[in-house]
Design a protein around this motif. Sequence first.
Motif, short mmCIF file in Angstrom:
data_model
loop_
_atom_site.label_atom_id
_atom_site.label_comp_id
_atom_site.label_asym_id
_atom_site.label_seq_id
_atom_site.Cartn_x
_atom_site.Cartn_y
_atom_site.Cartn_z
N LEU A 412 -64.42 -29.39 -40.22
CA LEU A 412 -63.61 -30.24 -41.09
C LEU A 412 -62.59 -29.42 -41.87
O LEU A 412 -61.41 -29.80 -41.95
CB LEU A 412 -64.53 -31.01 -42.05
N VAL A 413 -63.03 -28.32 -42.45
CA VAL A 413 -62.12 -27.48 -43.26
C VAL A 413 -61.00 -26.93 -42.39
O VAL A 413 -59.81 -26.96 -42.77
CB VAL A 413 -62.91 -26.35 -43.93
N VAL A 414 -61.33 -26.43 -41.21
CA VAL A 414 -60.31 -25.85 -40.33
C VAL A 414 -59.35 -26.94 -39.84
O VAL A 414 -58.12 -26.76 -39.84
CB VAL A 414 -60.97 -25.13 -39.15
N ALA A 415 -59.90 -28.07 -39.43
CA ALA A 415 -59.05 -29.16 -38.93
C ALA A 415 -58.10 -29.65 -40.01
O ALA A 415 -56.92 -29.89 -39.76
CB ALA A 415 -59.91 -30.31 -38.41
N ARG A 416 -58.60 -29.81 -41.23
CA ARG A 416 -57.75 -30.28 -42.33
C ARG A 416 -56.71 -29.25 -42.73
O ARG A 416 -55.62 -29.61 -43.18
CB ARG A 416 -58.62 -30.63 -43.54
N ALA A 417 -57.04 -27.99 -42.59
CA ALA A 417 -56.06 -26.96 -42.91
C ALA A 417 -54.88 -27.01 -41.94
O ALA A 417 -53.74 -26.69 -42.33
CB ALA A 417 -56.72 -25.58 -42.87
N ILE A 418 -55.13 -27.42 -40.71
CA ILE A 418 -54.06 -27.51 -39.71
C ILE A 418 -53.39 -28.87 -39.74
O ILE A 418 -52.16 -28.97 -39.70
CB ILE A 418 -54.64 -27.21 -38.31
N GLU A 419 -54.19 -29.94 -39.81
CA GLU A 419 -53.66 -31.30 -39.83
C GLU A 419 -54.38 -32.08 -40.91
O GLU A 419 -55.58 -32.33 -40.81
CB GLU A 419 -53.86 -31.98 -38.46
N THR A 420 -53.64 -32.47 -41.95
CA THR A 420 -54.26 -33.12 -43.12
C THR A 420 -54.71 -34.54 -42.85
O THR A 420 -55.57 -35.05 -43.55
CB THR A 420 -53.28 -33.12 -44.30
N GLU A 421 -54.13 -35.20 -41.85
CA GLU A 421 -54.48 -36.60 -41.57
C GLU A 421 -55.54 -36.68 -40.48
O GLU A 421 -55.54 -35.89 -39.54
CB GLU A 421 -53.24 -37.39 -41.14
N SER A 422 -56.43 -37.66 -40.61
CA SER A 422 -57.42 -37.90 -39.56
C SER A 422 -56.76 -38.59 -38.38
O SER A 422 -55.60 -39.03 -38.45
CB SER A 422 -58.56 -38.76 -40.10
N ILE A 423 -57.49 -38.74 -37.29
CA ILE A 423 -56.93 -39.34 -36.10
C ILE A 423 -56.56 -40.80 -36.33
O ILE A 423 -55.63 -41.33 -35.72
CB ILE A 423 -57.92 -39.21 -34.92
N ASP A 424 -57.26 -41.47 -37.26
CA ASP A 424 -56.98 -42.87 -37.54
C ASP A 424 -55.87 -43.07 -38.56
O ASP A 424 -55.24 -44.13 -38.61
CB ASP A 424 -58.25 -43.57 -38.03
#
Length: 686
Positions: A412-424
């Motif tokens: 979660l931390v890594v994904a949010r650091a790259i892309e702040t928005e979720s897939i939805d």
Amino acid sequence: MRRPSLSLRSDQFEYVQLILIAVTVGILAALGNLGFRQLIEFFSWLFRVVEWSALGIGLGGAHRALIPVILLSGGVAILLLDRIFPGDVLGYGFPNFLEMVNLGTARLKRRWIFVKAAGAAISLGAGASVGREGPIAQVGGAIGSTVAQLRKLSPDRAKVLVAAGAGAGIATTFNAPIGGLMFAQEIVLLGHTEIANLTLLIIATFSAVITSRAVVGNAAVFLAPEFVLRSYWEMATYALMGAALGVLAAGYIRFFNATDAWFRRLKLPVWVKLEAGLAVVGVIAIWLPQNLSDGYPVINRAMAGEFGIGMLAALTCAKFFASSVSLGCGAPGGCFGPTFFIGTMAGGLFQRLSAMLIPHLTGPRGSYALVGLGAFLAGTTHAPLTALFLLWEMTHSDTIALPAMIATITALVVARAIETESIDEFRLARAGKTLQIGRERLALALIPVSAVVTRNVTMVTENSSLSEVLRTAGETAQSTLPVVNSDGELAGTIVVRDLLSMISGGQELGPLVNAFDISNAHGPTVPFDANLDEASQLMEHDGLDEIPVVDRSSRRFLGLVTSRHIAQALNRVTVSLSTLATRDPNIYWATGYRVTRLAVPANAAGKTVRQLDPRARFSVTVLAVQDAGNPDGGFAPITPDRPLKQGDELIAAGRPQDIRQFTHELESTEPAGAARARAQSEPGKT
């Protein structure tokens, strides 16, 4: 001695009713999910058994080149369904569902109960690389919305029932009541709910799972292996896997939405895009038939450790690409299934590579595939609690807790650091919408434009000469001049600063130029029945201090809303709430009471509060009135003998059921004129 009373207060009785409604929603959502499963099985049999055998694909060899025909025939069935229910079938509809719940009134179409299930069942049955979870959440949400509409519940209650239905559908799918609860709370409601509403979610999800188990037993969708942790040093390995899956999740979010945007930009008919996308998925399935549909059996095989490095890598890439193409081209379905598939394959792939490099810090294949599923889910949806509880309910193992937490949180931390928005939320964010609304915006959303519109406005007609426009602009303090035609409709707007820039810039303006020529005929407007949040968003987007208010249907000009009026309205609400909260800590609203606005109908015109006697008859207190003939005058205390007018706005306080009874009385009361006429026609009666 006084005997104890077992009777319930009206507010307690209302909450008991809500509990029973939540149970009903849970049971109906479970039955809807079971029906959805039957639809999937039917279309899977129709396309991938009957048609598959008719084409001889099961013989292998060159016959496998006919697999795309299966998906193309499924596309034809989807298009036929779309012709019957246009606008409700094609594409990935879950972001729109979240928008309607969190930014709208949570009033979903009742036909979604069938349409979303049928569309996704055809798509999955034909082999499109989509998931079933998004559609079943929408089906359950539509069931909750339908029940709320039948019971005429408020939008807040309807929103909770929609989330309860969605969570019940997910809980039934995975036989995971707590996972379904977290889905409703964390994904549908974005983590915003009260304890009382959380109780309703719990009741709905557990009712759904109990119903499902009573009908089909306790079978689970995924056959999770026994989780094994060989050493606590493996926590470092799980953290590395979480980081890798976080990068992959961010890449999937961007590629998924980029593919969707690419298909939407294509200047081709809808049917061409759908069939072309499904044909591509079919071509991939010639070599990798495991990529068809949601791939639940393939996930179970991966958890059992059946696939090697090459197959795991191929399946990860194939689902990554094919799911994006399937949903991007318009095939109905969800992205949860592909997310589970990619996470499982990527987790298994990481275990194979880790076992080669650091064998002493790597556990069995199935354990990493299982945790990979949860970590990738958390990275793409930004919902770690949903992922954690799904993993726990799949394994019922306490040993999985620490590795799962480390992997999911790292992802979660890594994904949010790259892309702040979720897939939805990605597509909504690119459209300028956010589901994370602050308290100020929520307050503005509750205030109608009609409450602050200024009707005393300086305006010009569309035939006004340039000299008249300049003179009017110099005499008014407005920053915007509305331009109206002879019918009173808004023809355009002139922003004074733009007019001055036009003149100072030396632009040639001939003597025949009129107001319409220099106005913006396509400038922003706000409907009279909109709310102040919509108005403020439009003003901020266009950098305006004022925006015209028009009738939604006729475009008749009704006035202006200014940023100053919006700020004043927000300040009044804030001050009122803070005053109630701080003036006297011993004064507070009792449970079950509310204050609401009531419009006086034609039947009640001419009546007085003394005649209606709401306090004695219904335990409702009328606090204030806004005169229909002077809406800019605001609310004022009402006198008992003031005759009501049609369109007057009343502020009334009381319990919800008492207010409903008083509202019914207003709507059904005999008009004052009719009563007098009847009295005159019956001289023997007074």
